[in-house]
Scaffold this motif. Structure first.
Motif, short mmCIF file in Angstrom:
data_model
loop_
_atom_site.label_atom_id
_atom_site.label_comp_id
_atom_site.label_asym_id
_atom_site.label_seq_id
_atom_site.Cartn_x
_atom_site.Cartn_y
_atom_site.Cartn_z
N ASP A 226 62.52 52.55 41.04
CA ASP A 226 61.47 53.12 41.44
C ASP A 226 60.12 52.32 40.93
O ASP A 226 60.05 52.19 39.71
N TYR A 227 59.60 51.66 41.68
CA TYR A 227 58.69 50.80 41.20
C TYR A 227 57.49 51.03 40.69
O TYR A 227 56.74 50.58 39.79
N ARG A 228 57.04 52.40 40.87
CA ARG A 228 55.90 53.15 40.22
C ARG A 228 56.10 53.26 38.63
O ARG A 228 55.45 52.98 38.27
N GLU A 229 57.48 53.68 38.54
CA GLU A 229 57.86 53.93 37.30
C GLU A 229 57.90 52.61 36.41
O GLU A 229 57.43 52.46 35.32
N THR A 230 58.43 51.43 37.27
CA THR A 230 58.70 50.19 36.52
C THR A 230 57.24 49.42 36.32
O THR A 230 56.86 49.07 35.21
N ARG B 12 61.00 48.09 47.40
CA ARG B 12 60.74 48.76 48.53
C ARG B 12 61.94 48.02 49.81
O ARG B 12 62.32 49.08 50.64
N LEU B 13 62.38 46.99 49.51
CA LEU B 13 63.48 46.57 50.28
C LEU B 13 64.91 47.46 50.25
O LEU B 13 65.76 47.60 51.04
N THR C 115 52.47 39.69 44.50
CA THR C 115 52.67 39.12 45.97
C THR C 115 54.17 38.73 45.91
O THR C 115 55.07 38.71 44.98
N ALA C 116 54.74 38.77 47.15
CA ALA C 116 55.95 38.40 47.48
C ALA C 116 55.95 38.00 49.09
O ALA C 116 55.59 38.86 49.80
N ARG C 117 56.76 37.08 49.16
CA ARG C 117 57.07 36.44 50.45
C ARG C 117 55.69 36.37 51.01
O ARG C 117 55.34 36.67 52.24
N ALA D 128 57.51 40.72 43.00
CA ALA D 128 58.94 40.53 43.68
C ALA D 128 59.69 41.86 43.34
O ALA D 128 60.49 42.30 44.05
N ALA D 129 59.44 42.80 42.20
CA ALA D 129 60.21 43.64 41.77
C ALA D 129 59.63 44.95 42.79
O ALA D 129 60.39 45.60 43.39
#
Length: 816
Positions: free
Chosen positions: A413-417, A573-574, A530-532, A567-568
């Motif tokens: 869960d990126y929000r929690e992270t 999301r991926l 950023t990522a990709r 990246a996280a």
């Protein structure tokens, strides 16, 4: 008159009748009385004259006697006066000598005072020698003289080297510039004996030192004095004086010379000590100045007494601004400087006299410093300061990035992270941290849709002010720079130091400026997530009330952190998309498996009816075709069962029994299933005997399924004439089943992939292989669900070995 009357009475009584009696006076008596009276008067006059003359004579005699006595006294007084004059002359002569001695003493004392005053300013042995020579020569009234020091050469021999000399010819001075310290010379004798050598005349010169007599006589000197200069009972130098006339060296002169030598010795010892201390101080200063650490010394009142160049540079102050002042005075503009960990540590060392060390962020220097303080011998303290900002930043950055990586990988869960990451960043990377994420990174909508997933500050009141600022004065998306620029271009926004002029220039109104000032912004960084090559959001970091500011190293760390966070977010999301896709795939496989299972079962039933002859008799050709159809149907049925097992495993819906399973029963089942197939393939099938008591805990059907998969895999990989072997044994708390073959083997770079779903080695369209490539994936999944493991080793051209480990019966662990 009385005498006359007495005489008449006496004569009448004795010479006139009646004798011896007094009669009536007669005229004769009157005559007699008159005669007697006149006689008495004459006699009395004569007697008086005689008495007067006698008295005068006596008076004169007395006067003469007195005069004689006076004269005698005067004579004696004259003699005494003469004696007194002689004594006075002697006293005057002695007084003159005393006056001369006193004058000489006063002159010598004056010279000694001058000498002492001059020596007090002398700091080197050469300075002392020069002053002693100059003042000593004048004090002694000498016509020539020298000062020489004792020198030990490397060979161990001692020499006397003249530092100063005067009154001698150049040739003589050159000849005696240095000479060995051996007896036979007056200076050498004075040094060797430690006592003055005094020569009062040329005759004494010739008698005592005949070898030097001609030179002295040629120079015109007659008397000489050499006194040793003593330090700690050892002669280290000598002072010599030469006089052109004879000289009597009395006790006073000797005492003066000895005093002169004593004062000179004390001054020379002090100068040597000072010189040694100065040299040591220079060496220490050179060392201290050459080190990269700051070094300071403070007295018992905590005033700086020494500051090296590095410390002055660190504090951006000159040495003059530091010496004689306390830290509180030097850093008076820094609030709470007396509570600084460095100042507290220095005070503790002064009080406890024990070393102390501390690392902290110095608000005064705006740098991380390491302090090591030690008590000094004078009751003060010395301290080394090292700028550890780079090291501390590297350590903090490494530690923080490690923690951040752990946080970023702790949840999908990126929000929690990101919220946890923002909390970890305060106060390590700033006093404020805010994280904003784009809802759709691929959208071209402007302004973009953002979600603020985290805002962190240690003071809730400041968070309330920040919320008011954001609500009342939203982001101006027309700006080229700032936060909009970061989202648009992915370029960091960085203000090392925020000034009040900047706040005034950026404020939209008075309330806006009031809020900006209340938040106390000192330094700001906004870095993109950023990522990709896509911007996913931005992280905002601010320094406020802590007083710290950012620099390029902080910006690089923040960018690194933001890239990891990006990246996280991208991975989360991926993963979410992959999970959705995988769920759809699993549902599809489950559905298609169920849909295929019914017609296949029906087909198998019809084939069984044909085999029984229900539809009529079958010839050999039909029976052969029927057998082939049944094999293909069973293969298709296994494929469908594998698909169902895989989908159930992947969804966590597979039912697994847990009971004690005898290994002999498992091997018997495997032999009955696989032996015919092995024989048909031309393989040697070996089943090693195992203990009849050997058991494992699991689902017997699933254990047999795993064994069938492993043996089938070995059968496919091994050519005719090869060997397949299965064996079992107890290994600690596990029961181990080993399946090995002599097949083609598995390349090392493919060994980790064989347990992945739908993977088969050597699969190609022109060389299809049986199976869907799920057998090993299902086998490992089943082993893990039952609390075990499945591993493989292999060598190309030799064969492969698969090891199944499952809990032994008495070591079973209950699992859902």
């Amino acid at each position: 008159v009385v005498a006359a009357l007495l005489s008449v009475v006496f004569a009448d009584y004795y010479f006139f009748s009646p004798y011896r009696s007094f009669g009536v006076p007669t005229g004769n008596d009157a005559l007699v009385i008159t005669v007697f009276l006149v006689s008495a008067m004459v006699i009395s006059r004569v007697s008086g004259v005689h008495r007067g003359t006698q008295a005068k004579a006596d008076l004169l005699a007395r006067q003469l006697t007195a005069r004689a006595e006076e004269l005698q006294g005067e004579l004696e007084a004259g003699q005494r006066l003469t004696e007194e004059l002689e004594a006075t002359n002697e006293e005057l002569a002695a007084t003159n000598e005393q006056l001369e001695a006193a004058n000489e003493y006063e002159a010598q004392r004056g010279h000694l005072f001058t000498l002492a005053a001059s020596l007090a300013r002398a700091v080197t042995p050469n300075d002392v020698a020069g002053i002693v020579f100059r003042e000593g020569l004048a004090a002694a009234g000498a016509d020539g003289g020298s000062v020489g020091v004792v020198v030990d050469d490397p060979a161990g021999e001692r020499h006397v080297t003249m530092l100063h000399s005067a009154g001698y010819g150049e040739e003589t001075m050159a000849a005696f510039q240095q000479f060995p310290l051996v007896p036979g010379r007056p200076v050498s004798d004075a040094i060797i004996s430690g006592a003055p050598v005094l020569i009062g005349s040329l005759r004494e010169w010739e008698a005592r030192y005949p070898s030097t007599y001609p030179a002295v006589a040629t120079l015109g000197y007659e008397s000489f004095a050499a006194v040793p200069v003593m330090i700690a009972g050892k002669a280290v130098a000598a002072i010599s004086f030469s006089f052109r006339g004879p000289r009597a060296f009395n006790a006073g002169t000797v005492a003066f010379l000895e005093t002169l030598a004593s004062v000179s010795g004390q001054a020379l010892e002090r100068a040597r000590a000072f010189d040694a201390e100065h040299r040591a101080h220079e060496r220490t200063s050179l060392i201290v100045e050459s080190v990269t650490d700051g070094f300071v010394a403070l007295d018992r009142d905590m005033r700086y007494t020494y500051v090296n160049r590095r410390a002055a540079e660190m504090w951006n102050r000159s040495t003059d601004e530091l010496l004689g002042r306390t830290p509180a005075e030097v850093f008076a503009d820094v609030e709470g400087i007396e509570r600084s960990p460095s100042v507290v540590a220095l005070a503790r060392v002064l009080a406890d006299r024990t070393p102390a060390a501390v690392e902290h962020f110095s608000v005064a220097l705006r740098r991380w410093i390491e302090l090591r303080a030690y008590p000094s011998g004078e009751g003060g303290v010395v301290a080394f300061f090292q700028d550890i900002t780079a090291r501390r930043r590297a350590q903090d950055a490494s530690s923080f990035l490690a923690d951040a990586s752990q946080l970023l990988g702790s949840s999908t869960d990126y929000r929690e992270t990101l919220t946890n990451l923002a909390h970890a960043a305060v106060p390590r990377l700033g006093d404020w941290c805010a994280v904003d994420v784009l809802r759709d990174p691929g959208s071209t909508q402007w302004p973009p849709a953002l979600d603020r997933v985290a805002v962190v500050h240690q003071d809730p009141a400041k968070i309330a002010l920040g919320a008011e600022l954001t609500a009342a004065y939203p982001t101006d998306w027309t700006q080229e720079g700032g936060f909009p620029g970061v989202i648009r271009t992915g370029t960091p926004f960085y203000i090392p130091e925020v000034t009040d002029a900047m706040l005034m220039a950026g404020a939209r109104d008075a309330r806006h400026l009031e809020l900006l000032r209340a938040l106390q912004f000192r330094s700001i960084m906004v870095v993109p997530l950023t990522a990709r090559d896509r911007v996913l959001g931005a992280m905002t970091l601010c320094m406020t009330e802590s007083g710290r500011t950012y620099d390029e190293a902080d910006l690089a760390l923040a960018q690194d952190l933001a890239r990891r966070a990006g990246a996280a977010v991208d991975a989360a999301r991926l993963l979410r998309d992959a999970e959705l896709a995988n769920a759809a795939k699993t549902e599809f496989l489950r559905t298609i498996s169920h849909e295929l299972r019914q017609p296949i079962n029906a087909t198998i039933s019809f084939l069984e009816l044909w085999e029984l002859g229900v539809r009529g008799p079958l010839d050999d050709q039909l029976r052969d075709d029927l057998a082939r159809m049944q094999r293909n149907q069973r293969h298709l049925q296994r494929l469908i069962e594998d698909l169902l097992s895989f989908t159930r495993l992947d969804a966590g819906q597979l039912t697994i029994g847990r009971q004690a399973v005898p290994m002999r029963e498992v091997l018997t089942s495997l032999e009955s299933i696989m032996a015919p197939q092995m024989e048909a393939a031309g393989l040697t099938f070996e089943i090693a005997a195992c203990s009849p008591d050997l058991e494992l805990v699991g689902d017997q059907g699933r254990v047999v399924q795993i064994g069938v998969n492993l043996l089938t895999n070995a059968l496919r990989a091994t050519a005719a004439g090869g060997r397949v072997r299965i064996e079992c044994a107890r290994d600690g708390d596990a029961t181990v089943i080993v399946v090995s073959d002599t097949g083609v083997g598995i390349p090392a770079d493919r060994l980790d992939h064989i347990f992945s779903p739908f993977t088969q080695l050597g699969r190609a369209l022109n060389a299809p292989k049986e199976g869907a490539g799920l057998g090993l994936a299902i086998s490992r999944g089943l082993a893990e669900v039952m609390g075990g493991s499945l591993t493989a080793t292999s060598a190309v051209g030799i064969g492969s070995t698969f090891v199944l480990r499952l809990p032994a019966a008495e070591q079973a662990v209950t699992r859902r």
